[in-house]
Design a protein around this motif. Sequence first.
Motif, PDB file in Angstrom:
ATOM      1  N   ALA A 369       0.824  -1.211   0.000  1.00  0.00           N
ATOM      2  CA  ALA A 369       0.000   0.000   0.000  1.00  0.00           C
ATOM      3  C   ALA A 369       0.858   1.261   0.000  1.00  0.00           C
ATOM      4  CB  ALA A 369      -0.933  -0.017   1.207  1.00  0.00           C
ATOM      5  N   LEU A 370       1.913   1.262   0.839  1.00  0.00           N
ATOM      6  CA  LEU A 370       2.813   2.416   0.876  1.00  0.00           C
ATOM      7  C   LEU A 370       3.545   2.568  -0.455  1.00  0.00           C
ATOM      8  CD1 LEU A 370       4.299   2.001   4.464  1.00  0.00           C
ATOM      9  CD2 LEU A 370       2.610   3.686   3.706  1.00  0.00           C
ATOM     10  N   ALA A 371       3.950   1.438  -1.040  1.00  0.00           N
ATOM     11  CA  ALA A 371       4.625   1.493  -2.336  1.00  0.00           C
ATOM     12  C   ALA A 371       3.694   2.041  -3.412  1.00  0.00           C
ATOM     13  CB  ALA A 371       5.125   0.099  -2.724  1.00  0.00           C
ATOM     14  N   ALA A 372       2.428   1.621  -3.359  1.00  0.00           N
ATOM     15  CA  ALA A 372       1.452   2.119  -4.328  1.00  0.00           C
ATOM     16  C   ALA A 372       1.267   3.623  -4.192  1.00  0.00           C
ATOM     17  CB  ALA A 372       0.122   1.403  -4.151  1.00  0.00           C
ATOM     18  N   GLY A 373       1.153   4.092  -2.946  1.00  0.00           N
ATOM     19  CA  GLY A 373       0.999   5.526  -2.728  1.00  0.00           C
ATOM     20  C   GLY A 373       2.192   6.313  -3.210  1.00  0.00           C
ATOM     21  N   TRP A 374       3.412   5.810  -2.937  1.00  0.00           N
ATOM     22  CA  TRP A 374       4.630   6.508  -3.356  1.00  0.00           C
ATOM     23  C   TRP A 374       4.771   6.496  -4.878  1.00  0.00           C
ATOM     24  CZ3 TRP A 374       9.158   4.656  -5.758  1.00  0.00           C
ATOM     25  CH2 TRP A 374      10.202   5.577  -5.830  1.00  0.00           C
ATOM     26  N   LEU A 375       4.564   5.305  -5.484  1.00  0.00           N
ATOM     27  CA  LEU A 375       4.678   5.216  -6.938  1.00  0.00           C
ATOM     28  C   LEU A 375       3.578   6.012  -7.634  1.00  0.00           C
ATOM     29  CD1 LEU A 375       5.577   1.433  -7.404  1.00  0.00           C
ATOM     30  CD2 LEU A 375       7.032   3.395  -7.945  1.00  0.00           C
ATOM     31  N   GLY A 376       2.359   5.975  -7.069  1.00  0.00           N
ATOM     32  CA  GLY A 376       1.261   6.724  -7.674  1.00  0.00           C
ATOM     33  C   GLY A 376       1.540   8.210  -7.707  1.00  0.00           C
ATOM     34  N   GLN A 377       2.210   8.694  -6.692  1.00  0.00           N
ATOM     35  CA  GLN A 377       2.534  10.120  -6.666  1.00  0.00           C
ATOM     36  C   GLN A 377       3.784  10.427  -7.478  1.00  0.00           C
ATOM     37  OE1 GLN A 377       1.856  11.973  -2.899  1.00  0.00           O
ATOM     38  NE2 GLN A 377       3.544  13.425  -3.146  1.00  0.00           N
ATOM     39  N   SER A 378       4.719   9.466  -7.583  1.00  0.00           N
ATOM     40  CA  SER A 378       5.995   9.712  -8.259  1.00  0.00           C
ATOM     41  C   SER A 378       5.916   9.500  -9.769  1.00  0.00           C
ATOM     42  CB  SER A 378       7.088   8.809  -7.671  1.00  0.00           C
ATOM     43  OG  SER A 378       7.236   9.029  -6.287  1.00  0.00           O
ATOM     44  N   VAL A 379       5.368   8.350 -10.192  1.00  0.00           N
ATOM     45  CA  VAL A 379       5.338   8.042 -11.622  1.00  0.00           C
ATOM     46  C   VAL A 379       3.940   8.104 -12.208  1.00  0.00           C
ATOM     47  CG1 VAL A 379       7.369   6.591 -11.359  1.00  0.00           C
ATOM     48  CG2 VAL A 379       5.112   5.534 -11.297  1.00  0.00           C
ATOM     49  N   GLY A 380       2.917   8.205 -11.338  1.00  0.00           N
ATOM     50  CA  GLY A 380       1.549   8.297 -11.825  1.00  0.00           C
ATOM     51  C   GLY A 380       0.727   7.073 -11.468  1.00  0.00           C
ATOM     52  N   VAL A 381      -0.580   7.249 -11.371  1.00  0.00           N
ATOM     53  CA  VAL A 381      -1.477   6.169 -10.989  1.00  0.00           C
ATOM     54  C   VAL A 381      -1.513   5.076 -12.042  1.00  0.00           C
ATOM     55  CG1 VAL A 381      -3.889   5.575 -10.527  1.00  0.00           C
ATOM     56  CG2 VAL A 381      -2.900   7.645  -9.519  1.00  0.00           C
ATOM     57  N   VAL A 382      -1.671   5.445 -13.305  1.00  0.00           N
ATOM     58  CA  VAL A 382      -1.819   4.443 -14.371  1.00  0.00           C
ATOM     59  C   VAL A 382      -0.550   3.615 -14.558  1.00  0.00           C
ATOM     60  CG1 VAL A 382      -2.240   4.111 -16.833  1.00  0.00           C
ATOM     61  CG2 VAL A 382      -3.640   5.731 -15.537  1.00  0.00           C
ATOM     62  N   PRO A 383       0.659   4.202 -14.632  1.00  0.00           N
ATOM     63  CA  PRO A 383       1.862   3.359 -14.726  1.00  0.00           C
ATOM     64  C   PRO A 383       2.015   2.395 -13.548  1.00  0.00           C
ATOM     65  CG  PRO A 383       2.395   5.624 -15.315  1.00  0.00           C
ATOM     66  CD  PRO A 383       0.999   5.634 -14.775  1.00  0.00           C
ATOM     67  N   THR A 384       1.651   2.841 -12.350  1.00  0.00           N
ATOM     68  CA  THR A 384       1.735   1.957 -11.180  1.00  0.00           C
ATOM     69  C   THR A 384       0.774   0.784 -11.317  1.00  0.00           C
ATOM     70  OG1 THR A 384       2.325   3.846  -9.785  1.00  0.00           O
ATOM     71  CG2 THR A 384       1.570   1.862  -8.670  1.00  0.00           C
ATOM     72  N   LEU A 385      -0.399   1.033 -11.857  1.00  0.00           N
ATOM     73  CA  LEU A 385      -1.356  -0.054 -12.075  1.00  0.00           C
ATOM     74  C   LEU A 385      -0.811  -1.076 -13.064  1.00  0.00           C
ATOM     75  CD1 LEU A 385      -4.732   1.929 -12.205  1.00  0.00           C
ATOM     76  CD2 LEU A 385      -3.905   0.465 -10.364  1.00  0.00           C
ATOM     77  N   TRP A 386      -0.145  -0.623 -14.108  1.00  0.00           N
ATOM     78  CA  TRP A 386       0.433  -1.549 -15.084  1.00  0.00           C
ATOM     79  C   TRP A 386       1.518  -2.414 -14.437  1.00  0.00           C
ATOM     80  CZ3 TRP A 386      -1.977  -3.257 -18.901  1.00  0.00           C
ATOM     81  CH2 TRP A 386      -2.741  -2.459 -19.745  1.00  0.00           C
ATOM     82  N   ILE A 387       2.283  -1.855 -13.511  1.00  0.00           N
ATOM     83  CA  ILE A 387       3.287  -2.642 -12.793  1.00  0.00           C
ATOM     84  C   ILE A 387       2.600  -3.770 -12.016  1.00  0.00           C
ATOM     85  CG2 ILE A 387       4.981  -2.582 -10.913  1.00  0.00           C
ATOM     86  CD1 ILE A 387       5.631   0.297 -11.773  1.00  0.00           C
ATOM     87  N   GLY A 388       1.508  -3.435 -11.340  1.00  0.00           N
ATOM     88  CA  GLY A 388       0.771  -4.444 -10.590  1.00  0.00           C
ATOM     89  C   GLY A 388       0.207  -5.540 -11.469  1.00  0.00           C
ATOM     90  N   ALA A 390       1.357  -6.564 -14.506  1.00  0.00           N
ATOM     91  CA  ALA A 390       2.421  -7.399 -15.072  1.00  0.00           C
ATOM     92  C   ALA A 390       2.972  -8.379 -14.044  1.00  0.00           C
ATOM     93  CB  ALA A 390       3.532  -6.505 -15.614  1.00  0.00           C
ATOM     94  N   ALA A 391       3.203  -7.904 -12.836  1.00  0.00           N
ATOM     95  CA  ALA A 391       3.757  -8.780 -11.799  1.00  0.00           C
ATOM     96  C   ALA A 391       2.734  -9.811 -11.332  1.00  0.00           C
ATOM     97  CB  ALA A 391       4.240  -7.942 -10.619  1.00  0.00           C
ATOM     98  N   GLY A 392       1.460  -9.443 -11.328  1.00  0.00           N
ATOM     99  CA  GLY A 392       0.435 -10.358 -10.862  1.00  0.00           C
ATOM    100  C   GLY A 392       0.303 -11.602 -11.710  1.00  0.00           C
TER     101      GLY A 392
END
Length: 434
Positions: A369-388, A390-392
Amino acid sequence: MKSANFTRFWLGQTLSQFGTRTGALGLSVTAVGLLHAGSREVGVLTAASTVCYLLIGLPAGAWVDRMPKRRTLMWAALVRASAVLTVPALWLAGGLRMEALYAVAAVVGLAAVFFDVACQSYVPVLVADEDIGPANARLEATAQLSTLGGPALAGLLMRVVSAPVVMLVDAASYLASFLCLSVTKDNEQRPAPTCGDGARGRLRADIAEGLRFVRDQPVIRRLALSMGVSNFFATMVATLVPVLVMRTLGFDAFMLGLIMTCGAAGGVLGAMLAPVARRRFSAGTVMAAGLITAASCTAAGPLAAAVAPYGTAPAGAVLLVGEFGMAVGALLYNVTQVSLRQTLCPKLLLGRMNASIRFVVWGGMPVAALAAGWLGQSVGVVPTLWIGVAAGVATVLPVLTVDRIMAADTARPAARGDEAAAAVADSTGLTTLR
């Protein structure tokens, strides 16, 4: 399966699930819509609700194995109801802040650790071994069914009253669960409690015993690995869904509730399909299919953002279809793996086994959750979702060998002197196609 006591327990768990889903929506909307929380604050809120699995998840399993499970469930329900009630109380008093939401989420999460471990360990106490699979399917199906109207109703109510008031529904459901559990009877047999100076050492030994069982049981070890990685990235995606829906795409709370309701409908279908699928296919095949389906459908979030320029209707449709498919796959996997774990584990180890699994699977959620919040603010919400997403998809890999391992174990029970294990495997149909 006819059991009045299981029916009472099932009703209480269904009501509890109804409240959990409604409360989760109410808490998210309160944070995003009322207190104007961003990605980072939403990440901290999600982390607060799950960090207890990391902090006390392991000793909770040992404690649950020592305590009456029904009494544990009842106390957990009361604690959750009391904590949730503070949200509307603080809002009415004009003192509601994000710090208060963090505290409420943490207390509810603490009670949920004991409730969830006790709940999964209580099913084999109430029903016979051959009824474990159908019982889990019934619990999952009705829990999902109870949430079909819950989130959508919460979204509608939030058009009339403020989100904190909707939390009253959550508190009421926990109280109703307590009442159902209070009239449930069982014949649970527990080991004698450990007292004196050896209690602390015995607690450590109990925790270690549960961890060793998960580590050494080859099927459960693979399930723990798969679920741990899958849940980490699923949490990243789920953390940012309210931000995506209400900020990036500009939908309101009703749409967020509708998405959750659509997921509940998919969950009902997945739970109903799981026993049918297990009669035709092996456990490993069903679980692998469920994981692939669930992970692939999480791509609906970033895909909705991609089609949003063409209109809100296509974006909304993608979100609804994706949530439905994700829930179908998740429930296919979850009903199968829970039943498999409960059958492979000795009853006196159920609490510690489930707690060890929860520690691995849910312990990573606050970090996610903390990683999602940090990545969402740093690289954007949509790119962070794509990371999730691909890894899933990669989380299916540990499950692919489950059928081969169970077939090998069944083929050589005599050499291991494990006739009882072979009899259980044969009677439940867990290792062969039926």
